[in-house]
Motif scaffolding. Structure first.
Motif, short mmCIF file in Angstrom:
data_model
loop_
_atom_site.label_atom_id
_atom_site.label_comp_id
_atom_site.label_asym_id
_atom_site.label_seq_id
_atom_site.Cartn_x
_atom_site.Cartn_y
_atom_site.Cartn_z
N ILE A 458 -25.04 10.51 -18.07
CA ILE A 458 -26.05 9.45 -17.98
C ILE A 458 -26.09 9.04 -16.51
O ILE A 458 -25.03 8.82 -15.92
CB ILE A 458 -25.68 8.22 -18.84
CG1 ILE A 458 -25.46 8.62 -20.29
CG2 ILE A 458 -26.77 7.16 -18.75
CD1 ILE A 458 -24.92 7.50 -21.16
N PRO A 459 -27.25 8.97 -15.89
CA PRO A 459 -27.30 8.56 -14.48
C PRO A 459 -26.55 7.24 -14.28
O PRO A 459 -26.72 6.29 -15.06
CB PRO A 459 -28.80 8.40 -14.21
CG PRO A 459 -29.46 9.31 -15.19
CD PRO A 459 -28.60 9.25 -16.43
N TYR A 460 -25.72 7.19 -13.25
CA TYR A 460 -24.89 6.01 -13.05
C TYR A 460 -25.71 4.74 -12.85
O TYR A 460 -25.31 3.66 -13.28
CB TYR A 460 -23.95 6.23 -11.86
CG TYR A 460 -23.05 7.44 -12.01
CD1 TYR A 460 -22.48 7.77 -13.24
CD2 TYR A 460 -22.76 8.27 -10.92
CE1 TYR A 460 -21.66 8.87 -13.38
CE2 TYR A 460 -21.94 9.37 -11.05
CZ TYR A 460 -21.39 9.68 -12.28
OH TYR A 460 -20.58 10.77 -12.43
N ASP A 461 -26.87 4.88 -12.21
CA ASP A 461 -27.70 3.69 -12.01
C ASP A 461 -28.23 3.15 -13.34
O ASP A 461 -28.43 1.95 -13.50
CB ASP A 461 -28.85 3.97 -11.03
CG ASP A 461 -29.58 5.27 -11.33
OD1 ASP A 461 -28.89 6.28 -11.54
OD2 ASP A 461 -30.82 5.27 -11.34
N HIS A 462 -28.44 4.05 -14.34
CA HIS A 462 -28.86 3.59 -15.67
C HIS A 462 -27.74 2.77 -16.31
O HIS A 462 -27.99 1.74 -16.95
CB HIS A 462 -29.18 4.78 -16.58
CG HIS A 462 -30.44 5.51 -16.20
ND1 HIS A 462 -30.99 6.49 -16.99
CD2 HIS A 462 -31.25 5.40 -15.11
CE1 HIS A 462 -32.08 6.97 -16.40
NE2 HIS A 462 -32.25 6.32 -15.27
#
Length: 478
Positions: A458-462
């Motif tokens: 999962i993208p870390y910014d998400h």
């Protein structure tokens, strides 16, 4: 027994029906599937009490018959290109047998046929070998014109073989580097690729290995737009070629999809994965790998329920590598479900199994464990606050010791952000203030790749957005 089952599965049933006697009976019993799990029972059924050694002797005689059939006919359910290569090799082998038997005149026709197939399908080695033999035959016939033609062809395909050998050296040398603990020298490999590309080899094997290596390098360096462009060039150059296996196009479409996921083009990635699936055999390793990449694309597109559905369908996988990928993804899906990112029926998640079976001992120490360790912290964040605090120090030490270089920078920043959660008293607005430097770095740098070219699950910014806004996380940590 495994050899018997394999041959019975892949050889045309019409050929098997032509085998009579005890060998024919043995083949029919194996085909029935009744004795798949009990060879002793099969032994007794076929020998009728004559002893196990009698069965072993019969099995060896039958295997020799089956092996002969396997040599003259390609396995069933294979792509046209594979059958074509098989046919070419068979004709070439038949011609060699005739030449060595002193029947060179009879060898001419299968040699011509083999050469034409090899030339049109760009099979450099077979084209060189058949052209060399045809050149010799023309010399014996004192046919100067045909001799010159096949000499030129042999020289051309010899050059292609030499170019393919150099390309193999580069590709496999790079593969060894990527599996070592040190970071590959991408610049040096790129220089080697440029040099070998100047050889102007046009064979399928050369182009397939050249484009594949280039794409892997661009993905590893985070050059996703360039990786996508190289994948498009590869498909354009190779699609529709005679003699090309579908596996090559499947690899290019899948790697293009990985680049598109990193570029946040989830719709484009979905199309590329659908095209990749067209060139795979259902339930093969590559097919299962594509299913995992589909789930990864859903996670990056915030389609969490769709990713969960694929996870539940394919998590129990016969391929250990794919099964481990699903296992790691399961930890992230558990975190998402617990914070209310999607709704799903209650399902017990065993943290111990996640940590034991996705153990860091199964990976190298160059950052390949980052996804596992991040998953561990996220799980403990929503299940056990004290365990989270206990693990923070060890994971932080890991990030300083092993997460080095461009490939691991995003994982390093995100782990350090998570490690600040206890010092922020699990107050996420406060955490954002304490970790603003890491948030800024993550926002400014593109999605990174981890071990085996696996994207951030999962993208870390998400995840940061969820942590800062989720009332569920707030209630859990309070």
């Amino acid at each position: 027994m495994e050899q018997l089952k394999y041959f019975v599965k892949v050889i045309d049933g019409n050929l098997l029906n032509g085998i009579t006697g005890l060998s024919g009976e043995l083949i029919q019993l194996v085909r029935s599937g009744e004795f798949d799990e009990d060879e002793d029972k099969l032994s007794y059924a076929i020998t009728k009490g004559k002893g196990h050694q009698y069965y072993l002797n019969l099995k060896q005689r039958t295997l020799r018959v089956l092996h002969s059939l396997f040599l003259i006919t390609p396995p069933m359910k294979r792509k046209e290109s594979v059958i074509e290569k098989w046919d070419c090799r068979r004709k070439y082998t038949a011609a060699i047998g005739l030449i060595e038997s002193g029947k060179r005149d009879l060898a001419w026709k299968p040699l011509i046929q083999a050469f034409r197939i090899a030339k049109e399908a760009r099979l450099s080695e077979l084209a060189y070998q058949t052209a060399s033999l045809l050149m010799s035959s023309c010399a014996l016939k004192r046919n100067q014109k045909d001799f010159d033609y096949y000499r030129i062809q042999a020289e051309k395909f010899l050059e292609d073989m030499q170019a393919e050998f150099k390309m193999r050296q580069i590709a496999y040398g790079y593969a060894i580097q990527t599996n070592s603990k040190s970071q590959p020298n991408y610049a040096a490999v790129k220089i080697e690729l440029e040099a070998v590309n100047n050889l102007n080899c046009d064979s399928n094997m050369f182009l397939q290995m050249y484009y594949s290596t280039r794409i892997l390098i661009e993905l590893s360096m985070g050059q996703y737009a360039l990786a996508k462009m190289v994948a498009d060039s590869a498909v354009k150059a190779l699609k529709g070629r005679r003699g090309l296996s579908g596996t090559a196009l499947q690899i290019f479409y899948k790697n293009k999809a990985i680049a598109q996921i990193a570029l946040k083009d989830n719709k484009g990635a979905k199309k590329s994965l659908a095209l990749a699936e067209e060139y795979t055999i259902e339930k093969s390793f590559n097919w299962h790998s594509i299913q995992y990449t589909k789930a990864l694309n859903h996670l990056h597109a915030k389609e969490y329920k769709k990713a969960h559905e694929l996870y539940r369908t394919f998590r129990k996988n016969k391929f250990d590598v794919i099964a481990e990928f699903w296992l790691v993804m399961g930890g992230y899906l558990y975190f998402l479900r617990e914070i209310g990112a999607f709704k799903a029926p209650f399902e017990r998640f065993k943290v111990g199994r996640y940590l034991n079976e996705a153990s860091v001992l199964h990976h190298d120490k160059n950052g390949g464990n980052a996804n596992i360790l991040i998953g561990e912290l996220l799980i403990y964040m929503v299940t056990d606050r004290s365990k989270f605090i206990e693990r923070v120090h060890a994971v932080n030490q890991y990030s300083y010791r092993y997460l080095k270089g461009e490939r691991a920078k995003r994982a390093k920043w995100f782990i350090r952000l998570l490690c600040k959660v206890p010092t922020a008293d699990f107050n996420f607005p406060k955490l954002m203030k304490k970790s603003d430097e890491y948030v800024e770095k993550l926002n400014a740098n593109p999605i990174g790749l981890g071990d085996n070219l696996a994207l951030e699950i999962i993208p870390y910014d998400h995840i940061i957005q969820m942590m800062s806004k989720s009332k569920v996380i707030m209630s859990i940590t309070e």
